[in-house]
Write a protein that holds these residues in place. Structure first.
Motif, PDB file in Angstrom:
ATOM      1  N   ASN A  31      23.421  37.455  38.683  1.00 46.95           N
ATOM      2  CA  ASN A  31      23.960  36.829  37.473  1.00 46.95           C
ATOM      3  C   ASN A  31      25.194  37.547  36.928  1.00 46.95           C
ATOM      4  O   ASN A  31      25.783  37.106  35.938  1.00 46.95           O
ATOM      5  CB  ASN A  31      22.900  36.793  36.368  1.00 46.95           C
ATOM      6  N   TYR A  32      25.573  38.609  37.583  1.00 46.63           N
ATOM      7  CA  TYR A  32      26.663  39.438  37.085  1.00 46.63           C
ATOM      8  C   TYR A  32      27.691  39.703  38.181  1.00 46.63           C
ATOM      9  O   TYR A  32      27.487  39.377  39.352  1.00 46.63           O
ATOM     10  CB  TYR A  32      26.110  40.768  36.571  1.00 46.63           C
ATOM     11  N   ASP A  52      31.535  38.056  42.447  1.00 48.69           N
ATOM     12  CA  ASP A  52      31.112  37.506  41.160  1.00 48.69           C
ATOM     13  C   ASP A  52      29.764  36.802  41.279  1.00 48.69           C
ATOM     14  O   ASP A  52      29.123  36.824  42.328  1.00 48.69           O
ATOM     15  CB  ASP A  52      32.201  36.593  40.584  1.00 48.69           C
ATOM     16  N   SER A  53      29.337  36.167  40.201  1.00 48.14           N
ATOM     17  CA  SER A  53      28.004  35.565  40.166  1.00 48.14           C
ATOM     18  C   SER A  53      27.873  34.364  41.098  1.00 48.14           C
ATOM     19  O   SER A  53      26.761  33.966  41.441  1.00 48.14           O
ATOM     20  CB  SER A  53      27.643  35.158  38.743  1.00 48.14           C
ATOM     21  N   ARG A 100      29.628  44.117  35.409  1.00 49.40           N
ATOM     22  CA  ARG A 100      30.130  43.553  34.167  1.00 49.40           C
ATOM     23  C   ARG A 100      29.791  42.070  34.159  1.00 49.40           C
ATOM     24  O   ARG A 100      29.387  41.513  35.196  1.00 49.40           O
ATOM     25  CB  ARG A 100      31.636  43.729  34.033  1.00 49.40           C
ATOM     26  N   GLU A 101      29.952  41.445  33.006  1.00 50.59           N
ATOM     27  CA  GLU A 101      29.756  40.004  32.911  1.00 50.59           C
ATOM     28  C   GLU A 101      31.073  39.302  33.230  1.00 50.59           C
ATOM     29  O   GLU A 101      32.073  39.920  33.544  1.00 50.59           O
ATOM     30  CB  GLU A 101      29.288  39.653  31.498  1.00 50.59           C
ATOM     31  N   ASP A 102      31.060  38.042  33.165  1.00 47.75           N
ATOM     32  CA  ASP A 102      32.245  37.198  33.312  1.00 47.75           C
ATOM     33  C   ASP A 102      32.851  37.313  34.705  1.00 47.75           C
ATOM     34  O   ASP A 102      32.166  37.241  35.691  1.00 47.75           O
ATOM     35  CB  ASP A 102      33.282  37.535  32.230  1.00 47.75           C
ATOM     36  N   HIS A 103      34.135  37.506  34.771  1.00 42.24           N
ATOM     37  CA  HIS A 103      34.841  37.410  36.036  1.00 42.24           C
ATOM     38  C   HIS A 103      35.115  38.788  36.626  1.00 42.24           C
ATOM     39  O   HIS A 103      35.011  39.808  35.951  1.00 42.24           O
ATOM     40  CB  HIS A 103      36.167  36.674  35.822  1.00 42.24           C
ATOM     41  N   CYS A 104      35.512  38.782  37.881  1.00 47.75           N
ATOM     42  CA  CYS A 104      35.861  40.014  38.554  1.00 47.75           C
ATOM     43  C   CYS A 104      37.107  40.648  37.950  1.00 47.75           C
ATOM     44  O   CYS A 104      37.988  39.948  37.424  1.00 47.75           O
ATOM     45  CB  CYS A 104      36.092  39.752  40.048  1.00 47.75           C
ATOM     46  N   SER A 105      37.176  41.951  38.079  1.00 44.04           N
ATOM     47  CA  SER A 105      38.337  42.702  37.621  1.00 44.04           C
ATOM     48  C   SER A 105      38.525  43.911  38.515  1.00 44.04           C
ATOM     49  O   SER A 105      37.549  44.489  38.985  1.00 44.04           O
ATOM     50  CB  SER A 105      38.150  43.155  36.171  1.00 44.04           C
ATOM     51  N   ASP A 110      37.186  47.856  32.712  1.00 40.47           N
ATOM     52  CA  ASP A 110      36.522  46.593  32.390  1.00 40.47           C
ATOM     53  C   ASP A 110      35.030  46.603  32.713  1.00 40.47           C
ATOM     54  O   ASP A 110      34.324  45.650  32.402  1.00 40.47           O
ATOM     55  CB  ASP A 110      37.184  45.441  33.146  1.00 40.47           C
TER      56      ASP A 110
END
Length: 124
Positions: A31-32, A52-53, A100-105, A110
């Motif tokens: 999920n992450y 990513d997720s 992390r949540e959301d998108h890759c970085s 981040d």
């Protein structure tokens, strides 16, 4: 409690391969976002790859690792991996996974949760 534990590092000869593992606990890894980073002595930590997720992989590092490193995950084991082939002495570093949540970085700043790192040494 979110925890990441890396393993699989070691000493390998140039041209060899290693598979690093990043075992997650306290959360569902799928999920992450999971990122792999590395830090060589005297250098800044740099992004290597990210997944990513949706299981989309983003190779972040320079052209020097593209085509040699592959990120993937096993949802059943709640573990992410970094397969490293054709290793070179320049790949020597401590390798970290982070989430992390959301998108890759590709930026370490981040990512909020980190493992302790695993040493990879490429030498003859």
């Amino acid at each position: 409690q979110v925890q990441l534990v890396e393993s699989g590092g070691g000493l390998v000869q140039p041209g060899g391969s290693l598979r690093l593992s990043c075992a997650a606990s306290g959360f569902t890894l799928s999920n992450y976002v999971i990122g792999w980073f590395r830090q060589a002595p005297g250098k800044e930590r740099e992004g290597v790859s990210c997944i990513d997720s949706s299981a989309t992989a983003f190779p972040y590092s320079t052209d020097s690792v593209k085509g040699r490193f592959t990120i993937f995950r096993d949802n059943a084991k709640n573990t992410a991996y970094l397969q490293m082939n054709s290793l070179k002495p320049d790949d020597t570093a401590v390798y970290y996974c982070a989430t992390r949540e959301d998108h890759c970085s590709g930026y370490p700043r981040d990512f909020g949760s980190w493992g302790q790192g695993t040493q990879v040494t490429v030498s003859s």
